[in-house]
Design a protein around this motif. Structure first.
Motif, PDB file in Angstrom:
ATOM      1  N   LEU A 181       3.587   0.549   9.936  1.00 48.73           N
ATOM      2  CA  LEU A 181       2.426   1.582  10.020  1.00 48.73           C
ATOM      3  C   LEU A 181       1.491   1.361   8.790  1.00 48.73           C
ATOM      4  O   LEU A 181       1.993   0.998   7.874  1.00 48.73           O
ATOM      5  N   ASN A 182       0.332   1.765   9.035  1.00 52.49           N
ATOM      6  CA  ASN A 182      -0.749   1.781   8.149  1.00 52.49           C
ATOM      7  C   ASN A 182      -1.415   3.091   8.340  1.00 52.49           C
ATOM      8  O   ASN A 182      -2.190   3.367   9.170  1.00 52.49           O
ATOM      9  N   ALA A 183      -1.205   3.806   7.262  1.00 49.42           N
ATOM     10  CA  ALA A 183      -1.833   5.327   7.234  1.00 49.42           C
ATOM     11  C   ALA A 183      -1.634   6.084   5.917  1.00 49.42           C
ATOM     12  O   ALA A 183      -0.766   5.827   5.234  1.00 49.42           O
ATOM     13  N   LEU A 184      -2.534   6.862   5.837  1.00 52.29           N
ATOM     14  CA  LEU A 184      -2.600   7.583   4.546  1.00 52.29           C
ATOM     15  C   LEU A 184      -2.895   6.690   3.267  1.00 52.29           C
ATOM     16  O   LEU A 184      -2.044   7.170   2.262  1.00 52.29           O
ATOM     17  N   HIS A 185      -3.558   5.492   3.369  1.00 53.81           N
ATOM     18  CA  HIS A 185      -3.497   4.412   2.198  1.00 53.81           C
ATOM     19  C   HIS A 185      -2.376   3.918   1.933  1.00 53.81           C
ATOM     20  O   HIS A 185      -2.211   3.680   0.646  1.00 53.81           O
ATOM     21  N   VAL A 186      -1.097   3.903   2.738  1.00 56.24           N
ATOM     22  CA  VAL A 186       0.052   3.103   2.511  1.00 56.24           C
ATOM     23  C   VAL A 186       0.050   2.377   3.741  1.00 56.24           C
ATOM     24  O   VAL A 186      -0.163   2.673   4.875  1.00 56.24           O
ATOM     25  N   ILE A 187       0.889   1.198   3.403  1.00 54.10           N
ATOM     26  CA  ILE A 187       1.648  -0.066   4.612  1.00 54.10           C
ATOM     27  C   ILE A 187       2.758   0.209   4.372  1.00 54.10           C
ATOM     28  O   ILE A 187       3.365  -0.207   3.310  1.00 54.10           O
ATOM     29  N   GLU A 272      -4.223  -4.609   6.919  1.00 58.79           N
ATOM     30  CA  GLU A 272      -5.178  -3.510   6.817  1.00 58.79           C
ATOM     31  C   GLU A 272      -5.937  -3.509   8.029  1.00 58.79           C
ATOM     32  O   GLU A 272      -6.171  -2.512   8.556  1.00 58.79           O
ATOM     33  N   GLN A 273      -6.114  -4.772   8.548  1.00 56.87           N
ATOM     34  CA  GLN A 273      -7.228  -4.885   9.843  1.00 56.87           C
ATOM     35  C   GLN A 273      -6.313  -5.123  11.065  1.00 56.87           C
ATOM     36  O   GLN A 273      -6.689  -5.127  11.997  1.00 56.87           O
ATOM     37  N   ALA A 274      -5.068  -5.028  11.005  1.00 58.17           N
ATOM     38  CA  ALA A 274      -4.152  -5.263  12.175  1.00 58.17           C
ATOM     39  C   ALA A 274      -4.432  -4.094  13.110  1.00 58.17           C
ATOM     40  O   ALA A 274      -4.322  -2.733  12.440  1.00 58.17           O
ATOM     41  N   PRO A 275      -4.375  -4.220  14.421  1.00 60.02           N
ATOM     42  CA  PRO A 275      -4.632  -3.127  15.271  1.00 60.02           C
ATOM     43  C   PRO A 275      -3.428  -2.220  15.280  1.00 60.02           C
ATOM     44  O   PRO A 275      -2.279  -2.551  15.176  1.00 60.02           O
ATOM     45  N   THR A 276      -3.842  -0.825  15.637  1.00 60.04           N
ATOM     46  CA  THR A 276      -2.832   0.005  15.448  1.00 60.04           C
ATOM     47  C   THR A 276      -2.883   1.188  16.450  1.00 60.04           C
ATOM     48  O   THR A 276      -3.788   1.160  17.446  1.00 60.04           O
ATOM     49  N   ARG A 277      -1.751   1.849  16.662  1.00 57.13           N
ATOM     50  CA  ARG A 277      -1.932   2.979  17.860  1.00 57.13           C
ATOM     51  C   ARG A 277      -2.028   4.221  17.227  1.00 57.13           C
ATOM     52  O   ARG A 277      -1.664   4.642  16.180  1.00 57.13           O
ATOM     53  N   ASN A 278      -3.081   5.107  17.481  1.00 55.37           N
ATOM     54  CA  ASN A 278      -3.471   6.532  16.886  1.00 55.37           C
ATOM     55  C   ASN A 278      -3.901   6.218  15.507  1.00 55.37           C
ATOM     56  O   ASN A 278      -3.626   7.366  14.787  1.00 55.37           O
ATOM     57  N   GLY A 279      -4.196   5.201  14.957  1.00 58.60           N
ATOM     58  CA  GLY A 279      -4.802   4.870  13.634  1.00 58.60           C
ATOM     59  C   GLY A 279      -3.699   5.070  12.713  1.00 58.60           C
ATOM     60  O   GLY A 279      -3.787   5.051  11.618  1.00 58.60           O
ATOM     61  N   ILE A 280      -2.230   4.768  13.467  1.00 60.42           N
ATOM     62  CA  ILE A 280      -1.152   4.895  12.546  1.00 60.42           C
ATOM     63  C   ILE A 280      -0.195   3.881  12.466  1.00 60.42           C
ATOM     64  O   ILE A 280      -0.086   2.890  11.618  1.00 60.42           O
ATOM     65  N   TRP A 281       0.335   3.568  13.722  1.00 63.68           N
ATOM     66  CA  TRP A 281       1.551   2.683  13.827  1.00 63.68           C
ATOM     67  C   TRP A 281       1.093   1.220  14.375  1.00 63.68           C
ATOM     68  O   TRP A 281      -0.137   1.454  15.293  1.00 63.68           O
TER      69      TRP A 281
END
Length: 294
Positions: A181-187, A272-281
């Protein structure tokens, strides 16, 4: 004269081979002692880690008892005061024991880390694997093997966390895991496979070495805060770790921060630019193909 020279040479050769054999024997004894010492430290580490978890759990239960215990009108106030005092004493004793166990665990971790990995700068290389279809426009890293180089925090600052991470790398436990995941400024990376293999099997690998629970306590040093591109352990009692993509020193204060990225910032930016679901996963996990101590 030739007989004398030959005799002297023969004695010299015999002395040399005996000395060589003695030296070899002594070296083997030293190596065996080092191995036994390392094994003993590992046993102490596991023992202290178990005691620490059990004591922490006992203190949590005592705290819950203190907060939830109803005050009975049928018993005098003095009785409740005495009971509360006894409970508080047990909490204080438990807190003192936890502090002592934490210090001992840090000492054991540092000693074993010094034995295995030395006292200088310790670096770990993470070789990543992006999903095949994830290629950015003007991506300078897509034709290269994406690699992150992590430099561990000084052992005297974060001995338990550094040692635990190095052990999991040495045992190959992170091989095949993934960033999820990529959220809240952490991967965040977790013990979940990126290749579709069994997640339960991966967890069992950690469990077989009693490492499925992550750090035994929240080790923290203000001298090694969660600055941008540092690495921290997740606060979820697991081997998961995360990359701080910005300065999170205030947000994650009190959580273990044990390494910093010294090479591969461009790879992090690609993550960081990898596609996510709901801006998280991440839509597709980014694999940790291999982790090695350099």
């Amino acid at each position: 004269l030739y007989i004398l020279v030959a005799a002297v040479c023969g004695v010299g050769l015999i002395w040399y081979w005996k000395s060589h054999a003695s030296l070899h024997s002594a070296l083997q004894q030293v190596l065996q002692l080092q191995k036994e010492h390392s094994l003993l430290l590992n046993q102490q580490f596991r023992s202290v880690e178990t005691d620490l978890r059990q004591l922490s759990q006992a203190m949590m239960e005592l705290n819950q008892m203190e907060q939830q215990r109803p005050l009975s009108a049928s018993q005098p106030q003095d009785f409740h005061d005495a009971e509360l005092y006894e409970l508080q004493q047990r909490l204080n004793e438990g807190s003192t024991q936890i502090s002592a166990l934490q210090k001992h665990l840090q000492w054991v971790s540092q000693q074993d880390a010094l034995q295995k990995y030395g006292s200088g700068k310790i670096r770990v290389q993470l070789e990543l694997e992006f999903p095949r279809q994830h290629h950015l426009k003007e991506d300078s890293t897509k034709d290269k093997t994406p690699v992150l180089i992590l430099e561990m925090a000084p052992l005297e600052k974060m001995p338990h966390s550094v040692y635990l991470f190095l052990e999991m790398v040495r045992l190959g436990l992170y091989d095949g895991c993934s960033f999820i995941l990529n959220a809240l400024h952490v991967i965040k990376a977790a013990p979940l496979p990126y290749d579709g293999s069994s997640a339960a099997a991966k967890i069992r690998q950690f469990a077989s070495h009693n490492l499925e629970g992550g750090v035994a306590f929240k080790e923290y040093s203000p001298d090694f805060p969660h600055a941008a591109y540092t690495i921290g352990f997740a606060a979820d009692e697991s081997p998961s770790f995360y990359i701080n993509t910005q300065d999170n020193s205030d947000v994650h204060i009190g959580e273990p921060c044990f390494a910093k990225i010294v090479s591969g910032i461009e790879v992090v930016k690609r993550m960081e630019q990898a596609p996510t679901r709901n801006g998280i996963w991440f839509r597709q996990r980014i694999g940790i193909k291999r982790a090695v101590i350099l």
